[in-house]
Motif scaffolding. Structure first.
Motif, short mmCIF file in Angstrom:
data_model
loop_
_atom_site.label_atom_id
_atom_site.label_comp_id
_atom_site.label_asym_id
_atom_site.label_seq_id
_atom_site.Cartn_x
_atom_site.Cartn_y
_atom_site.Cartn_z
N LEU A 1 0.85 -1.19 0.00
CA LEU A 1 0.00 0.00 0.00
C LEU A 1 0.89 1.24 0.00
O LEU A 1 1.75 1.37 0.86
CB LEU A 1 -0.90 0.01 1.23
N ARG A 2 0.65 2.13 -0.95
CA ARG A 2 1.51 3.31 -1.05
C ARG A 2 0.75 4.62 -1.04
O ARG A 2 1.29 5.64 -0.64
CB ARG A 2 2.33 3.23 -2.35
N THR A 3 -0.46 4.64 -1.50
CA THR A 3 -1.18 5.91 -1.67
C THR A 3 -2.20 6.11 -0.56
O THR A 3 -2.62 5.16 0.10
CB THR A 3 -1.91 5.92 -3.03
N PRO A 4 -2.65 7.37 -0.37
CA PRO A 4 -3.72 7.62 0.61
C PRO A 4 -4.98 6.83 0.29
O PRO A 4 -5.67 6.36 1.20
CB PRO A 4 -3.95 9.13 0.50
N ALA A 5 -5.30 6.68 -0.98
CA ALA A 5 -6.50 5.93 -1.36
C ALA A 5 -6.39 4.48 -0.90
O ALA A 5 -7.36 3.91 -0.38
CB ALA A 5 -6.70 5.99 -2.88
N THR B 1 -21.08 19.17 5.50
CA THR B 1 -20.58 18.35 4.40
C THR B 1 -19.35 17.58 4.88
O THR B 1 -18.81 17.86 5.96
CB THR B 1 -20.19 19.22 3.19
N GLY B 2 -18.93 16.63 4.10
CA GLY B 2 -17.73 15.89 4.44
C GLY B 2 -16.52 16.81 4.56
O GLY B 2 -15.66 16.61 5.43
N ARG B 3 -16.46 17.81 3.71
CA ARG B 3 -15.33 18.75 3.78
C ARG B 3 -15.37 19.55 5.08
O ARG B 3 -14.33 19.85 5.68
CB ARG B 3 -15.35 19.68 2.58
N PHE C 1 -12.41 10.71 1.24
CA PHE C 1 -11.30 10.82 2.17
C PHE C 1 -10.45 12.03 1.81
O PHE C 1 -10.41 12.47 0.65
CB PHE C 1 -10.45 9.54 2.18
N TRP C 2 -9.77 12.54 2.83
CA TRP C 2 -8.86 13.67 2.68
C TRP C 2 -7.56 13.33 3.39
O TRP C 2 -7.56 12.66 4.44
CB TRP C 2 -9.44 14.93 3.32
N PRO D 1 -7.46 16.04 -3.79
CA PRO D 1 -8.09 17.33 -4.09
C PRO D 1 -8.78 17.92 -2.87
O PRO D 1 -9.15 17.19 -1.93
CB PRO D 1 -9.11 16.97 -5.18
N PRO D 2 -8.98 19.24 -2.84
CA PRO D 2 -9.61 19.89 -1.68
C PRO D 2 -11.01 19.36 -1.38
O PRO D 2 -11.43 19.35 -0.23
CB PRO D 2 -9.64 21.37 -2.08
#
Length: 497
Positions: free
Chosen positions: A34-38, A123-125, A160-161, A172-173
């Motif tokens: 696993l390497r990425t935030p996703a 919102t999620g943000r 996810f952020w 992305p923001p």
């Protein structure tokens, strides 16, 4: 090398459930990198065994030849008040570090998660921004322990952020959408390894909570009626053994019905089927009979083989029947449910059931012992061995609450008394003439300074293993409210490390 290019898990060594189960079959040495935030966001349910909600999570990473592997995990509910965030973050970080060091493996890095669904109008943000200080506190507390957090993620509203990545391309923001459940490489590896991801903790607890339906009043009435007949018999030494035999015989009858029942699809439908297979009167007799500690310990012997499945279903069903003023009575079936789940390898349900048992009755010693042992990752075989021995005779060979084999192996290194040591400390020898504080008091008396006992006609609370409550409606309804829903997990660290 950036945070996102770190290899955070050849997960053949990742203890997905906290017990060292590998993600992948050892014979094939399956490895997932696993390497990425996703990929890290997608991994969280597989690391915990369920989908967390309203939670902050830390996952330890260990270095092996330049490649990371998952270590222990720890979760806390997010405190409602921001003033409590700092202490909660410190508790989470120190708890995970202590558990890892006790197992001889100090982590080199951490991954942090904060998970919460939006409130009305959010919102999620908005959630991501509101929880940013909490994520920073987790990073700060881990930094105090000289363990850097290489990635901090917020998961909310299916997105996810990353709090660590400044690149709009991957983070992305407005957040990046989570992948569809079960579609990632990690999901495929988990399926291949036989690892099951549950729903949420809320859904798991719902299987063990009292059903506040139209039938709740009928069940409470059945409990009142059964108590009037059973409590005097349980309190009387001459008839107590007969009540135990009758309770266990009835439990075996219901378990036989469960074993023969036609399977249905869906957890909720399966629970409704089990509820329909036991009457209010039968449930009342079983709930009250299990308040006797000796009876409960004999029932705990149904913890493996073909008996375990029907027994677990029965204990869940009985916990759902502890309605109204009988909420405290749920401690016995919840503890049995937690014990069978732990004995059969389901640590997640075991921890939840045992925590709920302690919420129903914080002084229930068998639940305290099992909860501590399960969180410590101990082997339940020592307790199983005691209970197997007990099945050869009428009485258990070893009191399950005082079994030395069930005490944590490292209890001597702890500054906190273990449940087993507390039980042994309280079991003091006494002469025939000395008073036994566990024996029933005279009718109509109340111990000085106790808020737990109540004056009630026809019954008193026996401490010698029998847990009963007044069965007169006018008394129980006017007494202390049931505490079946009290085990709020906010601020309670789970033993996932």
């Amino acid at each position: 090398m950036t945070n996102h290019s770190e290899t955070t898990g050849p997960s053949e060594n990742g203890d997905i459930t906290g017990g060292g189960e590998p993600l992948g079959r050892p014979a094939h040495d399956t490895q997932i990198t696993l390497r990425t935030p996703a990929e890290l966001a997608d991994a969280l349910p597989y690391l915990l065994g369920y989908r967390p909600e309203d939670s902050m999570v830390l996952v330890a990473l260990h270095d092996r030849g330049g490649r990371g592997r998952f270590g222990g995990r720890a979760r806390l509910g997010i405190p409602a008040h921001t003033d409590d965030w700092e202490s909660a973050a410190r508790q989470l970080a120190q708890g995970l570090m202590t558990g890892s060091e006790r197992r001889g493996s100090r982590p080199e890095q951490m991954v942090a998660y904060v998970c919460q669904e939006p409130a009305p109008g959010e919102t999620g943000r908005d959630v991501m921004r509101r929880l940013a200080p909490l994520a920073q506190l987790l990073r700060t507390e881990c930094g105090r322990l000289d363990v850097p957090v290489i990635e901090a993620l917020c998961v909310s509203e299916g997105r996810f952020w990353s709090y660590c990545c400044p690149a709009d391309e991957c983070c992305p923001p407005e957040g990046a959408p989570m992948g569809l459940p079960g579609t990632s490489v990690l999901a495929a590896a988990a399926t291949y390894a036989g690892i099951q991801v549950r729903g949420t903790l809320r859904e798991l607890r719902a299987r063990l909570q009292p059903r506040e339906s139209g039938a709740a009043l009928e069940q409470e009435t059945a409990l009142d009626r059964a108590g009037s007949a059973m409590v005097p018999r349980i309190l009387h030494d001459a008839s107590r053994a007969d009540v135990a035999d009758e309770t266990l015989a009835l439990a075996e009858q219901v378990m036989s019905r469960y074993a023969a029942a036609i399977p249905v699809s869906g957890i909720h439908q399966a629970d409704l089927r089990d509820d329909a297979l036991i009457t209010h009167s039968e449930a009342a007799l079983l709930i009250l009979g299990l308040q006797d500690r000796t009876t409960r310990d004999r029932a705990a012997a149904w913890m493996e083989g073909d008996e375990a499945g029907p027994a677990l279903r029965l204990w869940r069903a009985l916990a759902r029947r502890c309605v109204g003023a009988y909420g405290e009575h749920a401690a016995a079936p919840l503890t049995l449910a937690g014990w069978v789940a732990w004995s059969t390898g389901d640590d997640l349900e075991a921890r939840e059931a045992l925590a709920m048992a302690l919420g129903a009755d914080p002084e229930y010693l068998f639940a305290r012992l099992l909860h501590h042992a399960c969180n410590e990752g101990l082997d339940p075989e020592s307790i199983r061995r005691c209970l197997r021995t007990g099945r050869t005779g009428h009485e258990p060979a070893v009191d399950a609450e005082a079994a030395d084999d069930g005490a944590p192996a490292d209890a001597g290194d702890s500054h906190e008394p273990t449940a087993a040591s507390e039980v042994r400390r309280r079991r003091r020898p006494r002469t025939e003439d000395s008073p036994d504080p566990r024996r029933p008091r005279a009718e109509g008396t109340r111990p000085t300074g106790s808020g737990r006992a109540r004056t009630r006609p026809g019954a008193s609370r026996p401490g010698d293993g029998t847990r009963t409550r007044a069965t007169q409606k006018t008394d129980t309804r006017g007494g202390r409210a049931a505490r079946a829903d009290s085990p709020a997990r906010k601020g309670h660290a789970e033993g996932d490390e």
